[in-house]
Design a protein around this motif. Structure first.
Motif: not given
Length: 370
Positions: A44-50
Motif C-alpha cells: 500500500v502507498s499511504v499518501i499525505v499532502c501537507a
C-alpha cells in the motif's frame, strides 16, 4: 381550506418522507452487520499532502509509520510550504526507509491547487492501492491500513472510511462539529450501502491508482480548488466498485476547530463543491435538507397556532424517537454516542448554520487551500 390545515397536511407529508428515509436508508446502515474482510496483505502507498503542517507532521506521522502492516510506503507531499514542513519530512525520512518525499514547487497555472500536488504524489507512488489521510489526522489503531485495504478485491476500487474529530469536554461547538461529522458519515455510508455512493472524505479514503488514471484523475474539476476527495468520488464511484469501512480500527481522528468563525469558513469551502455533484445527488441532498427545515419550521408554526397541536406533538415525538434509535445505532458504530441526547438542539443549530453558509456563499466566495 384554512392555511393552518394546509400546513398540517404538508407536515404529514414531510414526516412521512423523513420516516421512509430513516427506515429504508439510514436504518439499513445503522443496523448493518460487520463485513468480513480479506486478510491478504497487498502493498500500500499511504499518501499525505501537507502545506505548512510541520507541527502536525511531528505529532501525527508516527502513528502512520508504526502501523502493523507488512509492506507500505508513506508518500509525503510538501505542497510549497513556507514553514518547516519539508525539513520535518526529511528528518523522518532519514529514520524510515519507507518514506518518499515529493517536493512540489508552486507554478502559476496551478497556484494553491492541492489537486496538482496530489497528482504528483500519486504519480510518484509505487503501489496500486492508495490510502489517503491528512497531516493533522491520526489513525486510532495500528490496524488502520489493514482494515481499510482489506475491503479491496477484484471488483472494489474505492473504500470509504470515517474521519472523526477529537472530543473536547464542555464545548458546544465541538459537539456541533462532531454531530455534523456524524450526520455526514451516516449519510454517505448509508447511500453507498444502498449502491448510491456520492462522496468520501480525504481524512480517510482509499482507491486504486489504476482507477485514478483510468478516470483521468482530477482533470474534470482541476480548476475547482476544493473537492480532491468528494468530487473525485462523486465522479468515479458506483454501486459495483465502492465499499465502506466502519470498523473502529479503521477510523482516523483529527482536531476539530475551536472557534465558530474558523469552522464556518472551513464549511464554506467544503459546501462550494456540492454544486458540482451529479444532478441526482444534488436533488437527493437538497430534498433531505429541505425536509429537515420544513419539519422544524412547521412544527413551531403548528404547535403555536393549530388546534391539532396534540396530533402534531405526537408526530414530532414519534419522529424524534425514531431518529434517536437510528442515529443512536449509527453513533455507536461511529463512536459518537455522547452527543445523541442533544439531537434536536444540534440539528436545529446545524440546519440554521448551513442556511447561513449557503446565503453567505452567494454573496462572497470562500478562501481555499493556501
Amino acid at each position: 381550506m384554512p392555511i393552518l390545515d394546509f400546513l398540517f397536511y404538508i407536515f404529514l407529508v414531510v414526516v412521512f418522507f423523513q420516516v421512509i428515509i430513516y427506515l429504508l436508508v439510514y436504518g439499513k446502515f445503522s443496523f448493518l452487520k460487520p463485513v468480513k474482510i480479506s486478510r491478504k496483505k497487498a502493498p500500500v502507498s499511504v499518501i499525505v499532502c501537507a502545506k505548512n503542517e510541520g507541527g502536525n507532521l511531528e505529532q501525527f506521522l508516527p502513528y502512520i509509520l508504526h502501523q502493523n502492516y507488512p509492506e507500505f510506503e508513506v508518500v509525503l507531499i510538501n505542497d510549497s510550504s513556507s514553514d518547516t514542513t519539508l525539513e520535518i519530512m526529511q528528518k523522518f525520512a532519514k529514520r524510515h526507509s519507507n518514506i518518499k518525499i515529493v517536493d512540489v514547487k508552486a507554478i502559476e497555472t496551478f497556484w494553491g491547487n492541492k489537486k496538482y500536488a496530489l497528482t504528483l504524489g500519486i504519480k510518484a507512488s509505487k503501489y496500486d492501492l492508495l490510502l489517503f489521510t491528512d497531516a493533522d489526522c491520526k489513525p486510532v489503531s495500528k490496524f488502520w491500513i489493514s482494515e481499510m485495504v482489506g475491503h479491496f478485491n477484484e471488483k472494489t476500487s474505492i473504500v470509504l472510511g470515517f474521519g472523526a474529530h477529537t472530543k473536547i469536554k464542555n464545548s458546544f461547538l465541538n459537539k456541533l462539529i462532531r454531530f455534523e461529522t456524524l450526520i455526514t458519515g451516516l449519510r454517505y455510508f448509508s447511500f453507498a450501502n444502498m449502491g448510491l455512493p456520492y462522496m468520501g472524505v480525504g481524512r480517510n479514503l482509499a482507491y486504486k491508482k489504476e482507477l485514478f488514471f483510468k478516470s483521468n484523475g482530477f482533470i474534470n474539476h482541476i480548476r475547482i480548488k476544493s473537492g480532491d476527495d468528494d468530487l473525485f468520488i462523486n465522479q468515479v464511484a458506483s454501486a459495483n466498485n465502492t465499499a465502506i469501512s466502519v470498523c473502529k480500527n479503521s477510523f482516523t481522528t483529527s482536531p476539530a476547530k475551536t472557534g465558530f468563525k474558523d469552522w464556518i469558513n472551513q464549511k464554506r469551502r467544503h459546501i462550494t463543491t456540492a454544486k458540482y455533484y451529479k444532478l441526482e445527488h444534488k436533488v437527493l441532498l437538497t430534498t433531505i435538507y429541505c425536509l429537515q427545515v420544513l419539519f422544524w419550521l412547521l412544527t413551531i408554526i403548528l404547535l403555536i397556532g393549530s388546534s391539532l397541536w396534540i396530533t402534531v406533538s405526537a408526530l414530532v415525538m414519534f419522529r424524534l424517537l425514531l431518529q434517536y434509535v437510528i442515529f443512536g445505532m449509527a453513533a455507536k458504530k461511529l463512536d459518537s454516542k455522547d452527543i445523541i441526547h442533544l439531537i434536536p438542539v444540534l440539528e436545529i443549530f446545524l440546519i440554521s448554520i448551513q442556511l447561513f453558509i449557503f446565503i453567505t456563499n452567494l454573496v462572497s466566495k470562500p478562501n481555499h487551500w493556501k
